[in-house]
Write an enzyme that holds these catalytic residues in place. Structure first.
Site, PDB file in Angstrom:
ATOM      1  N   GLY A  46       0.837  -1.193   0.000  1.00  0.00           N
ATOM      2  CA  GLY A  46       0.000   0.000   0.000  1.00  0.00           C
ATOM      3  C   GLY A  46       0.873   1.243   0.000  1.00  0.00           C
ATOM      4  O   GLY A  46       1.994   1.220   0.509  1.00  0.00           O
ATOM      5  N   GLN A  51       2.748  10.038   1.093  1.00  0.00           N
ATOM      6  CA  GLN A  51       4.049   9.368   1.158  1.00  0.00           C
ATOM      7  C   GLN A  51       4.930   9.670  -0.046  1.00  0.00           C
ATOM      8  O   GLN A  51       6.118   9.345  -0.044  1.00  0.00           O
ATOM      9  CB  GLN A  51       3.857   7.851   1.260  1.00  0.00           C
ATOM     10  CG  GLN A  51       3.241   7.419   2.575  1.00  0.00           C
ATOM     11  CD  GLN A  51       3.133   5.919   2.640  1.00  0.00           C
ATOM     12  OE1 GLN A  51       2.197   5.332   2.134  1.00  0.00           O
ATOM     13  NE2 GLN A  51       4.123   5.272   3.242  1.00  0.00           N
ATOM     14  N   CYS A  93       5.711   0.171   7.118  1.00  0.00           N
ATOM     15  CA  CYS A  93       5.292   1.356   6.371  1.00  0.00           C
ATOM     16  C   CYS A  93       6.482   1.809   5.540  1.00  0.00           C
ATOM     17  O   CYS A  93       7.603   1.876   6.056  1.00  0.00           O
ATOM     18  CB  CYS A  93       4.871   2.458   7.344  1.00  0.00           C
ATOM     19  SG  CYS A  93       4.412   3.999   6.522  1.00  0.00           S
ATOM     20  N   LEU A  94       6.247   2.115   4.270  1.00  0.00           N
ATOM     21  CA  LEU A  94       7.358   2.507   3.398  1.00  0.00           C
ATOM     22  C   LEU A  94       8.004   3.820   3.834  1.00  0.00           C
ATOM     23  O   LEU A  94       9.128   4.110   3.438  1.00  0.00           O
ATOM     24  CB  LEU A  94       6.884   2.598   1.940  1.00  0.00           C
ATOM     25  CG  LEU A  94       6.435   1.257   1.319  1.00  0.00           C
ATOM     26  CD1 LEU A  94       5.931   1.472  -0.100  1.00  0.00           C
ATOM     27  CD2 LEU A  94       7.551   0.230   1.342  1.00  0.00           C
ATOM     28  N   HIS A 135      -4.580   1.459   7.433  1.00  0.00           N
ATOM     29  CA  HIS A 135      -3.271   2.122   7.475  1.00  0.00           C
ATOM     30  C   HIS A 135      -3.201   3.252   6.444  1.00  0.00           C
ATOM     31  O   HIS A 135      -2.773   4.364   6.748  1.00  0.00           O
ATOM     32  CB  HIS A 135      -2.184   1.057   7.215  1.00  0.00           C
ATOM     33  CG  HIS A 135      -0.778   1.567   7.189  1.00  0.00           C
ATOM     34  ND1 HIS A 135       0.173   1.186   8.112  1.00  0.00           N
ATOM     35  CD2 HIS A 135      -0.142   2.421   6.351  1.00  0.00           C
ATOM     36  CE1 HIS A 135       1.327   1.788   7.838  1.00  0.00           C
ATOM     37  NE2 HIS A 135       1.171   2.550   6.764  1.00  0.00           N
ATOM     38  N   GLU A 136      -3.652   2.969   5.217  1.00  0.00           N
ATOM     39  CA  GLU A 136      -3.554   3.969   4.141  1.00  0.00           C
ATOM     40  C   GLU A 136      -4.565   5.106   4.324  1.00  0.00           C
ATOM     41  O   GLU A 136      -4.257   6.264   4.015  1.00  0.00           O
ATOM     42  CB  GLU A 136      -3.725   3.310   2.769  1.00  0.00           C
ATOM     43  CG  GLU A 136      -2.735   2.190   2.451  1.00  0.00           C
ATOM     44  CD  GLU A 136      -1.277   2.571   2.643  1.00  0.00           C
ATOM     45  OE1 GLU A 136      -0.928   3.760   2.527  1.00  0.00           O
ATOM     46  OE2 GLU A 136      -0.470   1.660   2.938  1.00  0.00           O
ATOM     47  N   HIS A 139      -3.087   7.523   6.586  1.00  0.00           N
ATOM     48  CA  HIS A 139      -2.139   8.440   5.917  1.00  0.00           C
ATOM     49  C   HIS A 139      -2.890   9.639   5.325  1.00  0.00           C
ATOM     50  O   HIS A 139      -2.399  10.765   5.383  1.00  0.00           O
ATOM     51  CB  HIS A 139      -1.401   7.729   4.783  1.00  0.00           C
ATOM     52  CG  HIS A 139      -0.170   6.983   5.217  1.00  0.00           C
ATOM     53  ND1 HIS A 139       0.867   7.581   5.899  1.00  0.00           N
ATOM     54  CD2 HIS A 139       0.204   5.697   5.043  1.00  0.00           C
ATOM     55  CE1 HIS A 139       1.823   6.675   6.121  1.00  0.00           C
ATOM     56  NE2 HIS A 139       1.445   5.522   5.621  1.00  0.00           N
TER      57      HIS A 139
HETATM   58 ZN   LIG Z   1       2.396   3.777   5.679  1.00  0.00          ZN
END
Ligand SMILES: [Zn+2]
Length: 171
Positions: A46, A51, A93-94, A135-136, A139
């Site tokens: 994701g 991000q 998380c990236l 999670h997304e 963000h």
């Molecule tokens: Zn993330």
């Protein structure tokens, strides 16, 4: 298509509420394609627009099904309309490279949002897909997974981040 630079914690854009997506045209399609490419290159499931430094309510995800088949989804203006149950599992998380922390999430989540053409749809998710959607969507609301941890785990995570930053592994 192009890969974009992934913004790392604690960049302010990660802590800013994204603006609603209002234009559903070629520019959005391009951004979504680039986000998919960036996510695949980083081996994530994701990726949200903040991000990649774009403060908008938009994310892409691809949680493969049990047969390992790809399941590409892009959602603009996501809203979580129903949750139930709970699951605890490692989450990454990236924007937090190398960090995997146990986080409690709902087991099921129904999200409502718009596709790249602006059509509204709903998605009923469970397990990893639910974790990813929650999670997304966070963000998009300027919330990072650090904010969802217990205080103890958050302190441990912050110490680990400091170590990674010092050794230059936070890039
Ligand atoms: Zn993330």
């Amino acid at each position: 298509m192009a890969t974009l630079e992934i913004v790392k914690y604690p960049e302010p854009v990660l802590h800013t509420i994204g603006k609603p997506v209002e234009r559903f045209g070629d520019e959005l399609k391009q951004l979504v394609n680039d986000m998919f490419e960036t996510m695949y290159a980083a081996k994530g499931v994701g990726l949200a627009a903040p991000q990649v430094g774009v403060s908008q309510r938009l994310f892409v995800m691809d949680v493969p099904n049990e047969a390992g088949e790809s399941n590409k989804i892009a959602i603009a203006n996501p809203e979580i309309i129903h949750v139930e149950g709970e699951q605890i599992g490692d989450e990454g998380c990236l924007s937090f490279p190398g960090l995997y922390i146990k986080i409690q999430r709902n087991m099921r989540a129904i999200v409502r949002g718009q596709d790249v053409a602006g059509e509204w749809f709903e998605l009923d998710c469970e397990e990893l897909s639910a974790r990813c959607v929650l999670h997304e969507t966070d963000h998009c609301d300027g919330i990072v997974f650090l904010d969802r941890m217990t205080t103890l785990r958050r302190e441990m995570a912050k110490r680990k981040i400091k170590r990674l930053q010092k050794t230059g592994k936070w890039e």
